[in-house]
Design an enzyme around this catalytic site. Structure first.
Site, PDB file in Angstrom:
ATOM      1  N   LYS A 219       5.131   9.529  -1.489  1.00 18.86           N
ATOM      2  CA  LYS A 219       4.073   8.727  -0.873  1.00 18.86           C
ATOM      3  C   LYS A 219       3.372   9.577   0.182  1.00 18.86           C
ATOM      4  O   LYS A 219       4.020  10.122   1.090  1.00 18.86           O
ATOM      5  CB  LYS A 219       4.717   7.497  -0.229  1.00 18.86           C
ATOM      6  CG  LYS A 219       3.809   6.311  -0.068  1.00 18.86           C
ATOM      7  CD  LYS A 219       4.662   5.116   0.361  1.00 18.86           C
ATOM      8  CE  LYS A 219       3.846   3.890   0.617  1.00 18.86           C
ATOM      9  NZ  LYS A 219       4.650   2.835   1.267  1.00 18.86           N
TER      10      LYS A 219
HETATM   11  O1  G3P Z   1       3.683  -0.905   1.632  1.00 22.58           O
HETATM   12  C1  G3P Z   1       2.926  -0.914   2.791  1.00 22.58           C
HETATM   13  C2  G3P Z   1       3.230  -2.140   3.545  1.00 22.58           C
HETATM   14  O2  G3P Z   1       4.579  -2.102   3.896  1.00 22.58           O
HETATM   15  C3  G3P Z   1       2.489  -2.398   4.782  1.00 22.58           C
HETATM   16  O3  G3P Z   1       2.727  -3.725   5.087  1.00 22.58           O
HETATM   17  O4  G3P Z   1       2.860  -5.717   6.452  1.00 22.58           O
HETATM   18  O5  G3P Z   1       3.207  -3.452   7.479  1.00 22.58           O
HETATM   19  O6  G3P Z   1       0.947  -4.157   6.754  1.00 22.58           O
HETATM   20  P1  G3P Z   1       2.411  -4.289   6.526  1.00 22.58           P
END
Ligand code: G3P
Length: 218
Positions: free
Chosen positions: A84
């Site tokens: 990633k």
């Molecule tokens: O995969 C990316 C994701 O984990 C981001 O999520 O909720 O931290 O914006 P968030």
């Protein structure tokens, strides 16, 4: 639509994998930091033992050479590791190099359609548009998925749209309607996917009615 779980937590991964419908896992530095004391490489090895589908492991370097260097030991952990990388110019260059060697790459932190166009040209396996974080700042995260879907369809790009930063079942429904190839979902949302009060009350009624039938008639 493929369903990945977005976590570094082994218990959550095991529970989701036990459902038998989990296609992969995504992690990021913040999710790993939540797992107090877990060694990054050991944790990835453990995850890859549970889930045979793609497991995204994120680098933290911000220059191409550093990203490629970090990717080396990561790809050796298991054959289902996906590297990633951040969607910045250095990340795009690293993506190109890794993709040319057949390494699967997930380009993360995508917030606008042209980033998705560029990473597809660089051979990314996945692009991760962050829906929830756009919604957080008053922009329509789902519109980004729609734009990327159209662009990829127009030109036949094979890069898969991995809807990320999903916060609710409604996000998931909308992403599926648009045709995102994959959604990476927190454990709480996976649990909610199977919940409906009418399912619970309906099942209760079926079981109560069944109990009214005499044993010899069943
Ligand atoms: O995969 C990316 C994701 O984990 C981001 O999520 O909720 O931290 O914006 P968030």
């Amino acid at each position: 639509m493929k369903i990945f779980i977005d976590t570094g937590n082994l218990e959550e991964i095991k529970k989701a994998a036990n459902l038998g419908v989990l296609d992969g896992v995504t992690t990021n530095p913040s999710l790993i930091a939540r797992e107090k004391g877990a060694d990054f490489h050991t944790r990835l090895r453990e995850i890859c033992r549970i889930v045979k589908g793609p497991v995204s492991a994120e680098v933290v370097s911000t220059d191409m050479a550093g990203m490629l260097q970090e990717a080396e030991p990561l790809v050796k952990i298991a054959e289902n590791i996906t590297i990633k990388l951040p969607t910045i110019p250095e990340g795009v260059k690293a993506c190109r190099q890794l993709a040319a060697r057949g390494v699967k790459v997930n380009m993360t932190l995508c917030f606008q359609p042209l980033q998705a166009l560029i990473v597809a040209k660089a051979g990314a396996t996945y692009v991760s548009p962050f829906l929830g974080r756009l919604d957080d700042i008053g922009q329509d995260g789902m519109e980004l998925i729609r734009q990327i879907r159209t662009i990829y369809n127009n030109y036949g790009f094979k890069t898969q749209i991995l809807a990320a930063s999903i916060r609710s079942p409604l996000h998931l429904v909308a992403a599926a309607m648009i045709g995102a190839d994959v959604a990476t979902v927190p454990f709480e949302v996976i649990e909610k996917m199977l919940k409906h009060p009418l399912t619970d009350s309906g099942l209760k009624k079926f079981l109560e009615d069944w109990a009214k039938i005499p044993a010899e008639k069943k």
